[in-house]
Design a protein around this motif. Sequence first.
Motif, PDB file in Angstrom:
ATOM      1  N   ILE A  10       0.852  -1.183   0.000  1.00 47.96           N
ATOM      2  CA  ILE A  10       0.000   0.000   0.000  1.00 47.96           C
ATOM      3  C   ILE A  10       0.890   1.235   0.000  1.00 47.96           C
ATOM      4  O   ILE A  10       1.547   1.551   0.994  1.00 47.96           O
ATOM      5  N   GLY A  11       0.953   1.933  -1.132  1.00 53.31           N
ATOM      6  CA  GLY A  11       1.735   3.153  -1.242  1.00 53.31           C
ATOM      7  C   GLY A  11       2.999   2.979  -2.050  1.00 53.31           C
ATOM      8  O   GLY A  11       3.798   2.065  -1.796  1.00 53.31           O
ATOM      9  N   ALA A  12       3.188   3.861  -3.050  1.00 50.71           N
ATOM     10  CA  ALA A  12       4.348   3.796  -3.936  1.00 50.71           C
ATOM     11  C   ALA A  12       5.342   4.904  -3.642  1.00 50.71           C
ATOM     12  O   ALA A  12       5.980   5.443  -4.546  1.00 50.71           O
ATOM     13  N   GLY A  13       5.474   5.276  -2.350  1.00 47.36           N
ATOM     14  CA  GLY A  13       6.573   6.136  -1.952  1.00 47.36           C
ATOM     15  C   GLY A  13       7.855   5.329  -1.863  1.00 47.36           C
ATOM     16  O   GLY A  13       7.895   4.139  -2.197  1.00 47.36           O
ATOM     17  N   PRO A  14       8.947   5.931  -1.399  1.00 49.98           N
ATOM     18  CA  PRO A  14      10.228   5.224  -1.384  1.00 49.98           C
ATOM     19  C   PRO A  14      10.205   3.950  -0.546  1.00 49.98           C
ATOM     20  O   PRO A  14      10.797   2.941  -0.931  1.00 49.98           O
ATOM     21  N   ASN A  15       9.534   3.972   0.617  1.00 49.36           N
ATOM     22  CA  ASN A  15       9.487   2.756   1.426  1.00 49.36           C
ATOM     23  C   ASN A  15       8.698   1.653   0.738  1.00 49.36           C
ATOM     24  O   ASN A  15       9.099   0.487   0.755  1.00 49.36           O
ATOM     25  N   LEU A  17       8.269   1.273  -2.506  1.00 52.03           N
ATOM     26  CA  LEU A  17       9.017   0.783  -3.676  1.00 52.03           C
ATOM     27  C   LEU A  17      10.223  -0.047  -3.258  1.00 52.03           C
ATOM     28  O   LEU A  17      10.566  -1.035  -3.928  1.00 52.03           O
ATOM     29  N   VAL A  18      10.875   0.319  -2.160  1.00 54.62           N
ATOM     30  CA  VAL A  18      11.978  -0.503  -1.659  1.00 54.62           C
ATOM     31  C   VAL A  18      11.450  -1.876  -1.251  1.00 54.62           C
ATOM     32  O   VAL A  18      12.011  -2.916  -1.609  1.00 54.62           O
ATOM     33  N   ALA A  19      10.355  -1.892  -0.488  1.00 53.77           N
ATOM     34  CA  ALA A  19       9.785  -3.164  -0.057  1.00 53.77           C
ATOM     35  C   ALA A  19       9.395  -4.024  -1.256  1.00 53.77           C
ATOM     36  O   ALA A  19       9.681  -5.229  -1.300  1.00 53.77           O
ATOM     37  N   GLY A 498      10.589   0.176   4.885  1.00 51.48           N
ATOM     38  CA  GLY A 498      10.149  -0.710   3.823  1.00 51.48           C
ATOM     39  C   GLY A 498      10.961  -1.985   3.779  1.00 51.48           C
ATOM     40  O   GLY A 498      10.412  -3.090   3.599  1.00 51.48           O
ATOM     41  N   ALA A 499      12.271  -1.864   3.933  1.00 53.37           N
ATOM     42  CA  ALA A 499      13.130  -3.048   3.914  1.00 53.37           C
ATOM     43  C   ALA A 499      12.844  -3.957   5.091  1.00 53.37           C
ATOM     44  O   ALA A 499      12.788  -5.187   4.955  1.00 53.37           O
TER      45      ALA A 499
END
Length: 530
Positions: A10-15, A17-19, A498-499
Amino acid sequence: MSESVDAVVIGAGPNGLVAANLLADAGWDVLVLEAGPSPGGAVRTAELTAPGFRNDVLSAFYPLAAVSPVINSLDLGAYGLRWRHAPAALAHVLPDDRSAVISRELDTTIASVREFAPEDGDAWQDEFTSFTRMKNPLINALFQPFPPVRAGLRLARTLGVADGLRFARLVTMPVRTLAEERFRGAGARLLLAGNAQHTDLGPDDAGSAVFGWLLAMLAQDVGFPVPEGGAGRLTIALANRLAAAGGRIECDRAVTRVHTAGGEAVGVTDVTGRVVRARRAVLATVPAPTLYENLLSPHDLPPRLLRDLKSFHWDDGTVKVDWALDRPVPWRNPEVSKAGTVHLGGDMHGLARYHQDISAGRVPVDPFLLMGQMTTADDTRSPEGTESAWVYTHVPREYRWDTDSLRHFADRLEAVVERHAPGFTGTIKDRCVQGPGDLCHVDGNLLGGSINAGTAAIHQQLFFRPVPGLSRADTPVDRLYLAGASAHPGGAVHGGPGANAARAALRRAGRGGRAYRAVIQRLNDAVYRD
């Protein structure tokens, strides 16, 4: 008919996208659902002001991304990411127009702080030597779930008992106290205190020292780099890498509900009513209150967790002004012209008054400004001979802004710059003013203009973030993970939350996953049992 994937992010911010990249690398079928019309969250670029001027809509400088083992492991250079640097990382401008400068050239920084106190040159050298010695284990510990056992042991071995105890003391200190203990002159002291202002902590707040110290040392070590072409290039690199790994991003699909069954997250519903089944995991990069209070049923959560959320503390609101300038800022002190990041807003007492105003719910009379000279850092940001620049400042969350109050406040911020750069207002071709509501409109996670998804105060860090608990991405709902800045290690662009969420999901789905979940469940029971 519902869609089915291994994981929904849920969500395409940096976290997010990293996840998603880490899960896709493991062979998972990953779908990222983004509420906005494009990916990026707080990391995006647009022509906000005038044609040819590329303005970073929200975040801009990325020292933590530059040292993040998460970001570095993704090899984003192969997907177009290029880091650029201003001649100097940072300048803090004093009321009398003197400036203290951090350059990646250590001798330049030492010369700058020596102008305020001769002995501070050696003190800065000693501080940076100490940082360099502990940098690798410290950074590795920072980006792991708390407690970071292996990295923590390496850090402890590096520091030893004596230095370890003193570093633990630094973590709890106010930045004014640290600065006065380590340095004699105003220059070096304000370099630490000014960097602490990247959080919502004042110079006398416990825990502010470690933020100011860490950012100052990173500025010395790796600078305050920016992506060539705009912050959005970092998002593009992450998105392109995800696509190459087989992951997907779908925009304009805000998630309205996380579904559970038997205590597990099993999928989501988006704003259009479409259902996506998640076979293995749901990872949410929204703020903790949004996840627990809006996307889940209260029946899915321990009552004690819901009560703890009532005491969740947000960071301050934010007002940001972007400018298209027809020439570089005409600083009275030419040293400031070399810096990509500029701090404006007085001495240590001025910083304290600024935070006192915010704490009292008043718009600061003398605001501290965090300013970016983006073309100075990256000459692709605007036409030759011009400057793309911005400032932001913190404001009380409860203050209600309208168009007129925002316009007048922006005028006041420009007047602060004008005091140190006579003729500045005459360089403005156009500007874009964003209040807290505007920032939230761009990125729905920035509720009330809070840019760090919760205060950086020590009572909401480590195992207190977002509420007293495990300091892990795992939640009381099996296979649901908190992957945004509300989770440890918190705000800024580094991919840590995210990681951590992706790794927790992989561990839960892998061999020994049931045993892992049993341990997490026992810990949750211990923390949240009434």
